[in-house]
Design a protein around this motif. Structure first.
Motif, mmCIF file in Angstrom:
data_model
loop_
_atom_site.group_PDB
_atom_site.id
_atom_site.type_symbol
_atom_site.label_atom_id
_atom_site.label_comp_id
_atom_site.label_asym_id
_atom_site.label_seq_id
_atom_site.Cartn_x
_atom_site.Cartn_y
_atom_site.Cartn_z
ATOM 1 N N ASP A 112 30.332 -50.948 68.558
ATOM 2 C CA ASP A 112 29.518 -51.542 67.709
ATOM 3 C C ASP A 112 28.615 -50.332 66.912
ATOM 4 O O ASP A 112 28.607 -49.261 67.133
ATOM 5 C CB ASP A 112 28.847 -52.306 68.844
ATOM 6 N N ASP A 113 27.699 -51.030 66.002
ATOM 7 C CA ASP A 113 26.788 -50.261 65.109
ATOM 8 C C ASP A 113 26.060 -49.227 65.916
ATOM 9 O O ASP A 113 25.877 -47.852 65.605
ATOM 10 C CB ASP A 113 26.198 -51.026 64.160
ATOM 11 N N GLN A 165 25.974 -45.368 66.130
ATOM 12 C CA GLN A 165 24.904 -44.569 65.356
ATOM 13 C C GLN A 165 24.338 -43.335 66.704
ATOM 14 O O GLN A 165 24.271 -42.268 66.218
ATOM 15 C CB GLN A 165 23.667 -45.470 65.219
ATOM 16 N N SER A 168 28.496 -45.902 58.855
ATOM 17 C CA SER A 168 28.180 -46.345 57.436
ATOM 18 C C SER A 168 28.691 -45.671 56.174
ATOM 19 O O SER A 168 28.802 -46.112 55.257
ATOM 20 C CB SER A 168 26.588 -46.149 57.493
#
Length: 307
Positions: A245-246, A250, A282
């Motif tokens: 997941d993001d 990150q 991203s």
């Protein structure tokens, strides 16, 4: 007592010399006895003769005796002497006779480079294969090209080699920053300009922030560049592939940037020159649909700035 002579020439048919000495003289004048100090200085020359190592020697001396009984009321009694005689070394009488030569001495060769021994006067031939002015017995670089300026060991001077150690297009002789990382855009002095820097080998295994051996080698090379250019600052940018997941990606991208920064700091780079950014998944540089693409996206990139 003489302190000995000082010869001004070492190899000559006529050799000048100087001498000086101090001593004492016992006076015995009309029953009076005394010991007085004396000194003498002089100069002369000797000429070698062709017999038994003999020299013809001539010298002039000035001898002074302090307060001699022979010259009452005078501080010094001065005597002048000029001497001529033969000087004969004792060595020929005690040295063992030399063995006769086994045969006639070889004739001196004619050679392009002749070296004369300053002690024996013997002329020896030398070869200079690369014609750089340094004979092969002393030439550390015996294959130097013709016309190249060399140092005392026969190796090309840096200015003449055309060498570009860091492959940045600026020759080493003019390169102020000789350890620039390959592929970095440089100015006319060979120093890095502000730019993004993406290095394919600076990648990570899946789901880790551990530097691979290739990545460690890259960071070590970047360290050399930063050490040679103190005005350079770096933004370290971490990336991941698209799996996960993001939020997790990150955080992982920030940890990867931190791993690079920690290795740079451990090797002496001031952490004030380094800033960190995590971009997560991203900004991929390849497709996340293949393993090869995902491996390329698990990376750290740099932005170079001039402080």
């Amino acid at each position: 007592r003489d302190f000995g002579g000082i010869s001004f020439l070492s190899r000559s048919d006529i050799v000048p010399f100087a001498l000086a000495g101090v001593g004492a003289v016992r006076d015995d004048v009309q029953g009076d006895h005394d010991v007085r100090p004396m000194a003498n200085v002089g100069a002369g020359a000797r000429m070698g003769l062709p017999w038994l190592g003999m020299d013809l020697r001539s010298e002039f001396r000035v001898i002074g005796q302090h307060e001699s009984l022979s010259a009452p009321g005078e501080d010094w009694l001065i005597d002048y002497r000029f001497l001529v005689g033969l000087q004969l070394p004792l060595t020929p009488f005690f040295a063992a006779p030399a063995d006769p030569p086994a045969g006639p001495l070889p004739e001196e060769e004619e050679c392009e480079v002749a070296v004369v021994d300053p002690v024996t006067g013997r002329t020896d031939c030398r070869t200079d294969s690369d014609d750089d002015g340094v004979d092969d017995t002393r030439d550390a670089c015996p294959s130097t090209g013709p016309g190249v300026t060399v140092d005392a060991e026969g190796c090309p001077l840096m200015a003449d080699t055309g060498q570009d150690s860091d492959s940045d297009g600026v020759m080493d002789a003019n390169d102020t920053c000789p350890d620039t990382y390959p592929g970095v855009t440089v100015n006319t002095n060979g120093c890095a300009e502000p730019q993004p820097l993406v290095i394919p080998k600076l990648t990570f295994e899946f789901d880790t922030a551990r530097l691979t051996p290739d990545a460690r080698e890259v960071v070590d090379d970047i360290t050399l560049m930063l050490q040679g250019q103190p005005d350079l600052t770096v933004e370290i940018i971490g990336h991941t592939d698209a799996r996960g997941d993001d939020a997790y990606n990150q955080k992982l991208s920030e940890e990867r940037a931190l791993a690079v920064r920690d290795r740079l700091v451990a090797q002496g780079i001031d952490d004030t020159r380094l800033s960190l950014t995590g971009r997560g998944e991203s900004q991929p540089v390849a497709s996340n649909d293949t393993e090869e693409g995902r491996a390329a996206n698990r990376r750290v990139a740099f932005w170079l700035y001039i402080d």
